[in-house]
Design a protein around this motif. Structure first.
Motif, PDB file in Angstrom:
ATOM      1  N   ILE A 178       0.884  -1.166   0.000  1.00  0.00           N
ATOM      2  CA  ILE A 178       0.000   0.000   0.000  1.00  0.00           C
ATOM      3  C   ILE A 178       0.923   1.217   0.000  1.00  0.00           C
ATOM      4  O   ILE A 178       1.539   1.558   1.013  1.00  0.00           O
ATOM      5  N   MET A 179       1.048   1.808  -1.173  1.00  0.00           N
ATOM      6  CA  MET A 179       2.056   2.861  -1.376  1.00  0.00           C
ATOM      7  C   MET A 179       1.488   4.194  -0.878  1.00  0.00           C
ATOM      8  O   MET A 179       0.928   4.961  -1.649  1.00  0.00           O
ATOM      9  N   ASP A 180       1.634   4.447   0.411  1.00  0.00           N
ATOM     10  CA  ASP A 180       0.989   5.628   1.002  1.00  0.00           C
ATOM     11  C   ASP A 180       2.023   6.672   1.418  1.00  0.00           C
ATOM     12  O   ASP A 180       3.183   6.348   1.678  1.00  0.00           O
ATOM     13  N   TYR A 239      -0.703  -1.205  -4.756  1.00  0.00           N
ATOM     14  CA  TYR A 239      -1.989  -0.496  -4.660  1.00  0.00           C
ATOM     15  C   TYR A 239      -1.749   0.937  -5.141  1.00  0.00           C
ATOM     16  O   TYR A 239      -1.091   1.736  -4.463  1.00  0.00           O
ATOM     17  N   ALA A 240      -2.259   1.238  -6.311  1.00  0.00           N
ATOM     18  CA  ALA A 240      -1.964   2.528  -6.938  1.00  0.00           C
ATOM     19  C   ALA A 240      -3.108   3.535  -6.822  1.00  0.00           C
ATOM     20  O   ALA A 240      -2.873   4.741  -6.734  1.00  0.00           O
ATOM     21  N   PHE A 241      -4.350   3.030  -6.841  1.00  0.00           N
ATOM     22  CA  PHE A 241      -5.505   3.949  -6.795  1.00  0.00           C
ATOM     23  C   PHE A 241      -6.711   3.165  -6.299  1.00  0.00           C
ATOM     24  O   PHE A 241      -7.074   2.131  -6.866  1.00  0.00           O
ATOM     25  N   SER A 242      -7.329   3.643  -5.218  1.00  0.00           N
ATOM     26  CA  SER A 242      -8.446   2.901  -4.626  1.00  0.00           C
ATOM     27  C   SER A 242      -9.775   3.391  -5.183  1.00  0.00           C
ATOM     28  O   SER A 242      -9.855   4.471  -5.780  1.00  0.00           O
ATOM     29  N   ASN A 298     -10.389   6.772  -3.929  1.00  0.00           N
ATOM     30  CA  ASN A 298      -9.510   7.893  -4.283  1.00  0.00           C
ATOM     31  C   ASN A 298     -10.144   8.886  -5.263  1.00  0.00           C
ATOM     32  O   ASN A 298      -9.629   9.994  -5.447  1.00  0.00           O
ATOM     33  N   ARG A 308     -10.890  12.597  -4.191  1.00  0.00           N
ATOM     34  CA  ARG A 308      -9.883  13.667  -4.138  1.00  0.00           C
ATOM     35  C   ARG A 308     -10.175  14.745  -5.181  1.00  0.00           C
ATOM     36  O   ARG A 308     -10.971  14.534  -6.093  1.00  0.00           O
ATOM     37  N   ARG A 356       2.534  -1.460   4.399  1.00  0.00           N
ATOM     38  CA  ARG A 356       1.950  -0.144   4.181  1.00  0.00           C
ATOM     39  C   ARG A 356       2.935   0.909   4.677  1.00  0.00           C
ATOM     40  O   ARG A 356       3.306   0.900   5.854  1.00  0.00           O
ATOM     41  N   ARG A 390      -3.900   0.704   8.684  1.00  0.00           N
ATOM     42  CA  ARG A 390      -5.161   0.169   8.155  1.00  0.00           C
ATOM     43  C   ARG A 390      -4.954  -0.328   6.732  1.00  0.00           C
ATOM     44  O   ARG A 390      -3.963  -0.024   6.086  1.00  0.00           O
ATOM     45  N   SER A 397      -7.382   0.144   4.222  1.00  0.00           N
ATOM     46  CA  SER A 397      -8.019   1.040   3.238  1.00  0.00           C
ATOM     47  C   SER A 397      -8.542   0.279   2.017  1.00  0.00           C
ATOM     48  O   SER A 397      -8.328   0.678   0.874  1.00  0.00           O
TER      49      SER A 397
HETATM   50  C1  IPE Z   1      -4.746   3.891   0.193  1.00  0.00           C
HETATM   51  O1  IPE Z   1      -4.235   5.105   0.594  1.00  0.00           O
HETATM   52  C2  IPE Z   1      -4.821   3.813  -1.310  1.00  0.00           C
HETATM   53  C3  IPE Z   1      -3.553   3.739  -2.013  1.00  0.00           C
HETATM   54  C4  IPE Z   1      -2.357   3.738  -1.491  1.00  0.00           C
HETATM   55  C5  IPE Z   1      -3.663   3.645  -3.437  1.00  0.00           C
HETATM   56  P1  IPE Z   1      -5.177   6.309   1.016  1.00  0.00           P
HETATM   57  O2  IPE Z   1      -4.282   7.407   1.440  1.00  0.00           O
HETATM   58  O3  IPE Z   1      -6.148   6.622  -0.061  1.00  0.00           O
HETATM   59  O4  IPE Z   1      -5.994   5.711   2.239  1.00  0.00           O
HETATM   60  P2  IPE Z   1      -6.673   6.447   3.469  1.00  0.00           P
HETATM   61  O5  IPE Z   1      -7.526   7.544   2.905  1.00  0.00           O
HETATM   62  O6  IPE Z   1      -5.564   7.010   4.312  1.00  0.00           O
HETATM   63  O7  IPE Z   1      -7.422   5.384   4.179  1.00  0.00           O
END
Ligand code: IPE
Ligand code: IPE
Ligand code: MG
Length: 231
Positions: free
Chosen positions: A6-8, A50-53, A56, A59, A176, A182, A184
């Motif tokens: 989860i690339m956050d 995980y590139a785009f949920s 997302n 936004r 993550r 989490r 997500s």
């Molecule tokens: C999760 O990250 C989705 C990706 C990494 C693609 P988000 O930043 O969107 O998740 P939340 O909003 O913190 O839960």
């Protein structure tokens, strides 16, 4: 070994430096190339990014558009190299909501690399674990309705076989970045017995060394799947 990431933290990486969020996304996209290239030497056979949920889209429009532009660029710039490196690329998520040109690029990349036998790379775009289960449920239900599947034959394997990850093993490890604890909506079904790791760096700072450290730590974890140690 299957690793999901989860690339956050791209946005925070940028804003903490007084830069626009999209600059962080750009830096993040740059990390992907390195991590993909170095996965096989760490024993990773499947990598899911995980590139785009499905969430997302909430936004700002310019951020979403900027991310879409980065996907286009990533696919354009890496198509040949991924193929040369024997990487098989697949996409997870509901592609129907994406722009037609992006879908065509995705189909082309998946088709070009479909016989490759090296790293399995899954890119999750417009992916949500719940949405994936809904889509799987619909397709199972339609088979029951048309008589090709009986109710009694629905098993865990049936559900696995209708998810976007069908024929692939569940992730052994989910990483993550950036400190949120989490999922997500990532791999809701598949993560039932995954190990989790939360390295305290933003995605643009997720170097090979950090990746290597995560995998080293994973090796020491004991996974019992509900059983008890028989030693
Ligand atoms: C999760 O990250 C989705 C990706 C990494 C693609 P988000 O930043 O969107 O998740 P939340 O909003 O913190 O839960
Ligand atoms: C992850 O970084 C990338 C995507 C969700 C597309 P974020 O954009 O969520 O970065 P933060 O969480 O706001 O720092
Ligand atoms: Mg985030």
């Amino acid at each position: 070994m299957h690793v999901g990431i989860i690339m956050d933290g791209n946005g925070r990486w940028a804003t903490s430096r007084g830069l626009a969020r999209l600059v962080g996304h750009k830096r993040g996209a740059g990390r992907v190339k390195d991590i993909v290239k170095n996965s096989p030497q760490l024993g990773v056979t499947t990598l899911t990014l995980y590139a785009f949920s499905t969430e997302n889209w909430k936004r700002a429009a310019h951020e979403v558009e900027g991310l879409m532009k980065l996907f286009r660029g990533y696919m354009q710039n890496n198509l040949l190299e991924l193929h040369e490196k024997n990487v098989r690329v697949r996409f997870l998520g509901d592609a129907s909501a994406l722009a037609q040109d992006i879908r065509s690029q995705m189909e082309h990349l998946a088709d070009l690399t479909k016989d490759n036998s090296g790293l399995n790379l899954n890119i999750a775009i417009n992916y949500g674990g719940r949405d994936e289960i809904v889509r799987a449920t619909r397709s199972i239900a339609s088979k029951v309705l048309d008589g090709t599947l009986s109710l009694d034959d629905i098993s865990e394997d049936t559900i696995c076989g209708h998810l976007d990850t069908r024929e692939q093993a569940d992730p052994d490890l989910i990483i993550r970045t950036a400190g949120e604890l989490r999922l997500s909506n990532f791999m809701t079904w598949q993560s039932a017995y995954s190990e989790f790791m939360f390295p305290n760096v933003s995605w643009p700072d997720f170097t090979f060394e950090v990746y290597q450290k995560c995998l080293g730590e994973f090796t020491g974890r004991v996974r019992q799947y509900g059983a008890i140690d028989s030693k």
